[in-house]
Design a protein around this motif. Structure first.
Motif, PDB file in Angstrom:
ATOM      1  N   GLU A   2      11.127   5.263  -7.842  1.00  0.00           N
ATOM      2  CA  GLU A   2      11.685   5.849  -9.058  1.00  0.00           C
ATOM      3  C   GLU A   2      10.666   5.719 -10.181  1.00  0.00           C
ATOM      4  O   GLU A   2      10.156   4.620 -10.426  1.00  0.00           O
ATOM      5  N   LEU A   3      10.369   6.844 -10.828  1.00  0.00           N
ATOM      6  CA  LEU A   3       9.404   6.869 -11.924  1.00  0.00           C
ATOM      7  C   LEU A   3      10.112   7.259 -13.215  1.00  0.00           C
ATOM      8  O   LEU A   3      10.922   8.199 -13.224  1.00  0.00           O
ATOM      9  N   GLY A 134      -5.133  13.762 -16.083  1.00  0.00           N
ATOM     10  CA  GLY A 134      -4.023  12.900 -16.451  1.00  0.00           C
ATOM     11  C   GLY A 134      -2.688  13.205 -15.805  1.00  0.00           C
ATOM     12  O   GLY A 134      -1.685  12.583 -16.159  1.00  0.00           O
ATOM     13  N   HIS A 135      -2.635  14.177 -14.872  1.00  0.00           N
ATOM     14  CA  HIS A 135      -1.343  14.596 -14.328  1.00  0.00           C
ATOM     15  C   HIS A 135      -1.427  15.004 -12.862  1.00  0.00           C
ATOM     16  O   HIS A 135      -2.470  15.475 -12.408  1.00  0.00           O
ATOM     17  N   ILE A 146       6.709  20.415 -11.186  1.00  0.00           N
ATOM     18  CA  ILE A 146       7.146  19.151 -11.776  1.00  0.00           C
ATOM     19  C   ILE A 146       5.882  18.491 -12.303  1.00  0.00           C
ATOM     20  O   ILE A 146       4.916  18.300 -11.560  1.00  0.00           O
ATOM     21  N   ILE A 147       5.882  18.164 -13.573  1.00  0.00           N
ATOM     22  CA  ILE A 147       4.724  17.520 -14.198  1.00  0.00           C
ATOM     23  C   ILE A 147       4.946  16.011 -14.158  1.00  0.00           C
ATOM     24  O   ILE A 147       5.967  15.515 -14.634  1.00  0.00           O
ATOM     25  N   VAL A 148       3.981  15.311 -13.575  1.00  0.00           N
ATOM     26  CA  VAL A 148       4.069  13.849 -13.502  1.00  0.00           C
ATOM     27  C   VAL A 148       2.784  13.274 -14.091  1.00  0.00           C
ATOM     28  O   VAL A 148       1.721  13.334 -13.470  1.00  0.00           O
ATOM     29  N   PRO A 149       2.880  12.723 -15.313  1.00  0.00           N
ATOM     30  CA  PRO A 149       1.674  12.121 -15.900  1.00  0.00           C
ATOM     31  C   PRO A 149       1.289  10.838 -15.163  1.00  0.00           C
ATOM     32  O   PRO A 149       2.153  10.130 -14.641  1.00  0.00           O
ATOM     33  N   PHE A 150       0.011  10.578 -15.118  1.00  0.00           N
ATOM     34  CA  PHE A 150      -0.471   9.375 -14.436  1.00  0.00           C
ATOM     35  C   PHE A 150       0.044   8.101 -15.094  1.00  0.00           C
ATOM     36  O   PHE A 150       0.087   7.049 -14.457  1.00  0.00           O
ATOM     37  N   LYS A 159       0.551   5.236  -7.335  1.00  0.00           N
ATOM     38  CA  LYS A 159       0.078   6.611  -7.492  1.00  0.00           C
ATOM     39  C   LYS A 159      -0.270   7.223  -6.129  1.00  0.00           C
ATOM     40  O   LYS A 159       0.100   8.365  -5.839  1.00  0.00           O
ATOM     41  N   GLN A 160      -0.930   6.472  -5.286  1.00  0.00           N
ATOM     42  CA  GLN A 160      -1.300   6.951  -3.952  1.00  0.00           C
ATOM     43  C   GLN A 160      -0.065   7.139  -3.070  1.00  0.00           C
ATOM     44  O   GLN A 160       0.031   8.111  -2.318  1.00  0.00           O
TER      45      GLN A 160
END
Length: 177
Positions: A2-3, A134-135, A146-150, A159-160
């Motif tokens: 979950e982010l 950055g995304h 879907i935009i997911v910022p780092f 992230k991996q």
């Protein structure tokens, strides 16, 4: 997994610019526009000068310089318009929910929640991914992602793991970022 993260206007602008710079059809349209505009300026200007009996080497050079300006200035101008139009769209009252806090849950399905938003996608809906500095952009159709910022990730391992889960159903390596 979950982010929790915040989507800003700049995130949408970055997405639009990434699409603008990396989509083959967009780049082909820009190239055609550049060539057509330059040719129109040279041919139209030369024809005009011929018609008014002012055709000279200097007038042809002036129109060639204007054509070069159009040819090399078109990408800059179009990029500027992408930024301006994206900001205008996001400022529209109907689109206020696009920005703000988001919760992305990767479980049996991809679940995205935000203000006045709750969307669920099957992993097979992911067509391709892209990324910039950055995304991650997770495309669920040709134009939307879907935009997911780092900044949503606690560390590189998370992230991996996200990347591996999202791209697991994409068979063509060229469609993975």
């Amino acid at each position: 997994m979950e982010l929790h993260y915040e989507i800003t206007k700049q995130d949408y602008i970055d997405f639009s610019l990434n699409y603008f710079e990396n989509n083959a059809m967009v780049q082909r349209s820009i190239l055609i526009t550049r060539i057509a505009t330059g040719a129109l300026v040279v041919l139209g200007g030369t024809a005009l000068m011929y018609w008014v009996k002012g055709l000279s080497v200097l007038s042809v050079l002036v129109y060639l310089a204007l054509a070069a300006l159009c040819f090399f200035g078109t990408p800059w101008y179009m990029k500027r318009k992408v930024v301006k139009n994206t900001a205008r769209i996001l400022n529209n009252a109907r689109n206020k929910q696009l920005c703000g806090p988001k919760t992305l849950t990767l479980g049996e399905e991809i679940d995205l929640k935000g203000e006045n938003e709750h969307t669920t996608y099957a992993y097979t809906a992911v067509q391709r991914t892209a990324s910039d500095a950055g995304h991650y952009y997770v495309f669920v159709d040709e134009l939307s992602a879907i935009i997911v910022p780092f900044t949503a990730f606690a560390d590189e391992a998370q992230k991996q793991d996200f990347y591996n889960r999202i791209t697991a159903n994409i068979e063509d390596e060229a469609l993975k970022c």
